[in-house]
Scaffold this active site. Structure first.
Site, short mmCIF file in Angstrom:
data_model
loop_
_atom_site.label_atom_id
_atom_site.label_comp_id
_atom_site.label_asym_id
_atom_site.label_seq_id
_atom_site.Cartn_x
_atom_site.Cartn_y
_atom_site.Cartn_z
N TYR A 141 0.75 -0.76 -0.15
CA TYR A 141 0.09 0.01 -0.32
C TYR A 141 0.73 1.00 0.33
CZ TYR A 141 -4.58 -2.63 0.75
OH TYR A 141 -5.96 -3.28 0.68
N LYS A 191 3.79 -15.42 3.24
CA LYS A 191 5.10 -16.17 1.54
C LYS A 191 5.94 -16.59 1.38
CE LYS A 191 3.19 -17.61 -2.68
NZ LYS A 191 2.28 -19.32 -3.00
N ASP A 223 -2.04 -18.30 1.05
CA ASP A 223 -2.15 -19.51 -0.10
C ASP A 223 -3.39 -20.61 0.87
OD1 ASP A 223 -0.13 -20.41 0.07
OD2 ASP A 223 -0.12 -21.06 -2.38
N ASP A 247 -5.75 -7.35 3.61
CA ASP A 247 -6.80 -6.90 2.65
C ASP A 247 -8.23 -7.85 2.43
OD1 ASP A 247 -8.39 -5.08 2.01
OD2 ASP A 247 -7.89 -5.24 0.16
N ASP A 251 -11.77 -9.62 3.76
CA ASP A 251 -12.78 -10.01 3.20
C ASP A 251 -13.37 -10.96 2.66
OD1 ASP A 251 -13.31 -6.97 2.77
OD2 ASP A 251 -13.57 -7.37 0.70
C1 IPM Z 1 -10.60 -2.04 4.08
C2 IPM Z 1 -10.45 -1.13 2.68
C3 IPM Z 1 -9.33 -0.12 2.12
C4 IPM Z 1 -8.71 -1.07 1.95
C5 IPM Z 1 -9.65 0.40 0.81
C6 IPM Z 1 -11.08 1.52 0.94
C7 IPM Z 1 -8.44 0.95 0.43
O1 IPM Z 1 -10.32 -2.48 1.00
O2 IPM Z 1 -10.39 -1.64 4.88
O3 IPM Z 1 -10.15 -3.41 4.13
O4 IPM Z 1 -7.96 -1.47 0.54
O5 IPM Z 1 -7.44 -1.14 3.26
MG MG Z 2 -10.65 -4.62 2.50
#
Ligand code: IPM
Ligand code: MG
Length: 362
Positions: A141, A191, A223, A247, A251
């Site tokens: 990032y 990794k 992975d 990140d 999700d």
């Molecule tokens: C999160 C989001 C952010 C990230 C985006 C919106 C930049 O996906 O907080 O997980 O990638 O950190």
């Molecule tokens: Mg995210």
């Protein structure tokens, strides 16, 4: 006590969910005799529209003067042009970096009444209670160079995965400390079979482990961890990993709880110590959900639980934080659901109603 909170509702459904987080904070204040001095400011697309930047330096300075920050979400189709000079997400990244919020805590808990509300089998998600500790101010990032340029053979682009020993050690410490206070299992995710940053990460994790003889450290390749998350998620306790891996994995992990709308997060500027306030920013992990904006249908629980985290970590108000968690569980036990976690026979409510029900139960 009087606490100063900076509130950054942001874009899309951000303002709607933040309003419910604030409602619950106010209810806590009323019940326990605290007052919250809230100052609202802009971040993301709304800040771009108003000021031409995704977050102003004044805003970051105001955050620094408060006890904690409550944030909604940033982004939306209006600002999605890949060639845009400034993007809503830049505001979030600049805020995380500017406030030194290197430790992002993302808990995933599957509540018994929601076990059959996920895309996985109930027996797979049964008992899941894990905490992902994501490094938040380094890695791909932020690493330099990060750019795009034209060559005689066409365009090229580069992002850089960079980590220093200091950055890795401080996030590993958060992982070990949290594991110590939980089921004492730490999965360090990397990794290392491919990446140099991961090999350094693994070496440092192994070196820190003797300081935590009570914690069982396991190294898992990212992975493999992605697989483990849907195969045997209940075997995981604390997972510590770098920014991009965290990140992606969070999700994925959010689906164990049935919906991203259930997952709060805390981003901290120091290793948290029980009972001691640590400055932090609190936000739901779901995004701005542009299609749902203004529809009063999204789930505010992620933001309400984030407000609970704010009470726990930044204000060190533990009974108050627990009251928020209990209120959320109580309302779910009573059968109220937003659309994303709706099950047959349950009572469907909107964003505001869910916030009101939880506030009333605090
Ligand atoms: C999160 C989001 C952010 C990230 C985006 C919106 C930049 O996906 O907080 O997980 O990638 O950190
Ligand atoms: Mg995210």
């Amino acid at each position: 006590m009087n606490f100063k909170i900076t509130v950054l509702p942001g874009d899309g459904v951000g303002p709607e969910v933040v309003a419910e987080g604030v409602r619950v904070l106010q209810a806590v204040g009323k019940k326990y005799g605290h007052s919250f001095d809230l100052s609202y400011d802009d971040i993301g697309g709304i800040a771009i529209d108003k000021y031409g930047v995704a977050v102003r330096s004044e805003t970051i300075a105001a955050c620094k003067k408060s006890h904690a920050v409550l944030l909604g979400a940033v982004g939306g189709p209006k600002w999605d042009d890949p060639l845009a000079k400034v993007r809503p997400e830049d505001g979030l990244l600049a805020t995380r970096k500017g406030l030194g919020l290197f430790a992002n805590l993302r808990p995933v808990r599957v509540l018994p009444m929601l076990e059959d509300g996920t895309t996985l089998k109930p027996e797979v998600v049964h008992g899941v209670d894990l905490m992902v500790v994501r490094e938040l101010t380094g890695g791909l990032y932020f690493g330099k160079p990060k750019k795009r340029w034209e060559t005689s053979q066409g365009w090229r682009a580069v992002d850089t995965m960079a980590y220093s020993e200091k950055e890795i050690n401080r996030i590993l410490r958060v992982g070990f400390e949290l594991a110590r206070g939980r089921r004492k299992k730490l999965a360090s995710v990397d990794k290392a079979n491919v990446l140099e940053t991961s090999r350094l990460w693994r070496q440092l994790a192994t070196a820190m482990a003797p300081q935590y003889p009570d914690v069982e450290l396991q190294h898992i390749l990212v992975d493999n961890c992605a697989m483990r998350l849907i195969q045997q998620p209940a075997t995981l306790d604390v997972v510590v990993t770098e920014n991009t891996f965290g990140d992606i994995l969070t999700d994925e992990a959010s689906m164990l709880a049935g919906s991203m709308g259930m997952l709060p997060s805390a981003s901290l500027a120091a290793v948290p110590e029980a009972g001691k306030p640590t400055f932090g920013l609190y936000e739901p992990i779901h995004g701005s959900a542009p299609k749902h904006t203004g529809m009063n249908d999204v789930n505010p629980i992620a933001t309400i639980l984030s407000a609970g985290f704010l009470l726990r970590y930044s204000l060190a108000l533990l009974p108050e934080a627990e009251a928020v968690e209990k209120a959320v569980q109580g309302v779910l036990e009573d059968g109220y659901r937003t659309y994303d976690i709706m099950q047959t026979g349950k009572k469907k409510v909107g964003t505001r109603e869910m916030g009101e029900l939880i506030a009333a139960r605090v």
